[in-house]
Design a protein around this motif. Structure first.
Motif, PDB file in Angstrom:
ATOM      1  N   GLY A   1       7.952 -11.408   0.230  1.00 54.10           N
ATOM      2  CA  GLY A   1       7.207 -10.366   0.913  1.00 54.10           C
ATOM      3  C   GLY A   1       6.792  -9.224   0.185  1.00 54.10           C
ATOM      4  N   PRO A   2       6.451  -8.118   1.006  1.00 54.44           N
ATOM      5  CA  PRO A   2       5.572  -6.214   0.379  1.00 54.44           C
ATOM      6  C   PRO A   2       6.634  -5.761  -0.013  1.00 54.44           C
ATOM      7  CG  PRO A   2       5.401  -7.244   2.594  1.00 54.44           C
ATOM      8  CD  PRO A   2       5.328  -8.022   2.395  1.00 54.44           C
ATOM      9  N   HIS A   3       6.937  -5.743  -0.918  1.00 51.75           N
ATOM     10  CA  HIS A   3       8.300  -4.689  -1.624  1.00 51.75           C
ATOM     11  C   HIS A   3       8.281  -4.065  -3.237  1.00 51.75           C
ATOM     12  CE1 HIS A   3       9.759  -8.192  -4.105  1.00 51.75           C
ATOM     13  NE2 HIS A   3      10.288  -7.544  -4.685  1.00 51.75           N
ATOM     14  N   LEU A   4       8.970  -3.113  -3.210  1.00 54.17           N
ATOM     15  CA  LEU A   4       8.649  -2.159  -5.026  1.00 54.17           C
ATOM     16  C   LEU A   4       9.485  -4.111  -5.508  1.00 54.17           C
ATOM     17  CD1 LEU A   4       7.849  -0.682  -7.676  1.00 54.17           C
ATOM     18  CD2 LEU A   4       9.177   1.187  -6.287  1.00 54.17           C
TER      19      LEU A   4
ATOM     20  N   GLY B   1       0.716  -1.508  -0.275  1.00 53.07           N
ATOM     21  CA  GLY B   1       0.032  -0.070   0.043  1.00 53.07           C
ATOM     22  C   GLY B   1       0.958   1.346  -0.604  1.00 53.07           C
ATOM     23  N   THR B   2       2.276   0.994  -0.110  1.00 51.96           N
ATOM     24  CA  THR B   2       3.040   2.461  -0.459  1.00 51.96           C
ATOM     25  C   THR B   2       3.051   2.707  -1.492  1.00 51.96           C
ATOM     26  OG1 THR B   2       4.288   1.320   1.121  1.00 51.96           O
ATOM     27  CG2 THR B   2       5.514   2.748   0.189  1.00 51.96           C
ATOM     28  N   GLY B   3       2.892   4.181  -1.786  1.00 50.76           N
ATOM     29  CA  GLY B   3       2.862   5.212  -2.959  1.00 50.76           C
ATOM     30  C   GLY B   3       3.699   4.794  -3.628  1.00 50.76           C
TER      31      GLY B   3
ATOM     32  N   LYS C   1       0.531   1.222  -5.863  1.00 49.24           N
ATOM     33  CA  LYS C   1       0.068   0.877  -4.480  1.00 49.24           C
ATOM     34  C   LYS C   1       1.693  -0.042  -5.008  1.00 49.24           C
ATOM     35  CE  LYS C   1      -2.748   3.833  -2.396  1.00 49.24           C
ATOM     36  NZ  LYS C   1      -1.949   5.473  -1.626  1.00 49.24           N
ATOM     37  N   SER C   2       2.587  -0.408  -3.403  1.00 50.19           N
ATOM     38  CA  SER C   2       3.423  -1.288  -3.418  1.00 50.19           C
ATOM     39  C   SER C   2       2.041  -2.169  -3.027  1.00 50.19           C
ATOM     40  CB  SER C   2       4.375  -0.929  -3.191  1.00 50.19           C
ATOM     41  OG  SER C   2       4.134  -0.777  -1.160  1.00 50.19           O
TER      42      SER C   2
END
Length: 235
Positions: A205-208, A133-135, A196-197
């Motif tokens: 795992g969550p990342h861009l 959810g990071t921009g 959103k990432s």
């Protein structure tokens, strides 16, 4: 005085006393009724007053809540505007509008060329470890040439992805996205949020996942950290 006269006088006196008692009782009843009416009227007035006061308090509470909400919205907008101004100032200082794909806290995790079991050859980009959810922002102005699932055509390992073509002929790619805010053909500005990432595709795992490419397609990636450094962006 005859007995008849005396009897009549006694009866008259008794009648007067009876009338007096009746009148007194009637007066007392009238007084009681009046008092009761006054109490009932006063009770109704008190109820109306209480209801009116409660309504005023409720209205005041609603107005206060509305004002607090408006104040919070105004503060958030001011903070967002200040953040945008600061970012624009940083871009202006660089003189060419290039910026990081993440404007905020992040950790650089898997680097370009790194070996790993999640890609067929060396890692093709730079990973930014950030919460879902990071921009995610375009690193420079350009045109969206790819956007969607299945790596936007580059394969399911990338998950949801976006590719932007920039004016200098380079392309930037953003992958493993949770959601995408642009479509093919959109013009984007430097620092504009485009997604959103997330943690889609072949991701641990969550990342861009971020790439700089010489074309829009997979297999043309170059070292992204050095490429951004050449544009004045230090990660």
């Amino acid at each position: 005085m005859s007995k008849t006269t005396a009897k009549r006088m006694t009866q008259a006196l008794g009648n007067r006393r009876t009338r007096a008692v009746v009148l007194a009782a009637g007066f007392s009843a009238s007084m009681a009724l009046g008092a009761g009416s006054a109490i009932a009227a006063d009770g109704g007035h008190s109820d109306a007053f209480a209801a009116g006061t409660a309504s005023q308090i409720a209205g005041s509470a609603r107005a206060q809540a509305d004002n607090q909400l408006k104040d919070a919205d105004a503060k958030k907008k001011a903070a967002d505007d200040r953040k945008a101004d600061e970012k624009a100032e940083r871009n202006s200082e660089r003189g060419n509008g290039w910026t990081s794909p993440i404007d905020g806290d992040y950790e650089l995790s898997a680097t370009y060329g790194k070996d790993g079991g999640r890609w067929a050859s060396g890692h093709s980009g730079q990973d930014f470890a950030v919460p879902t959810g990071t921009g995610v922002e375009s690193v420079n102005s350009g045109t969206v040439v790819k956007a969607g699932g299945n790596g936007a055509g580059d394969g399911p390992a990338y998950g949801n992805a976006v590719v932007v073509k920039h004016d200098n002929g380079q392309f930037s790619q953003y992958a493993h996205l949770d959601s995408i805010d642009v479509k093919v053909g959109d013009k984007v500005k430097s620092g504009e949020e485009i997604a959103k990432s997330g943690n889609t595709g072949n991701s641990s795992g969550p990342h861009l996942h971020f790439e700089i490419r010489t074309s829009a397609d997979y297999g043309t990636a170059i070292e992204p950290v050095d490429a951004l450094k050449d544009h004045g962006v230090k990660l």
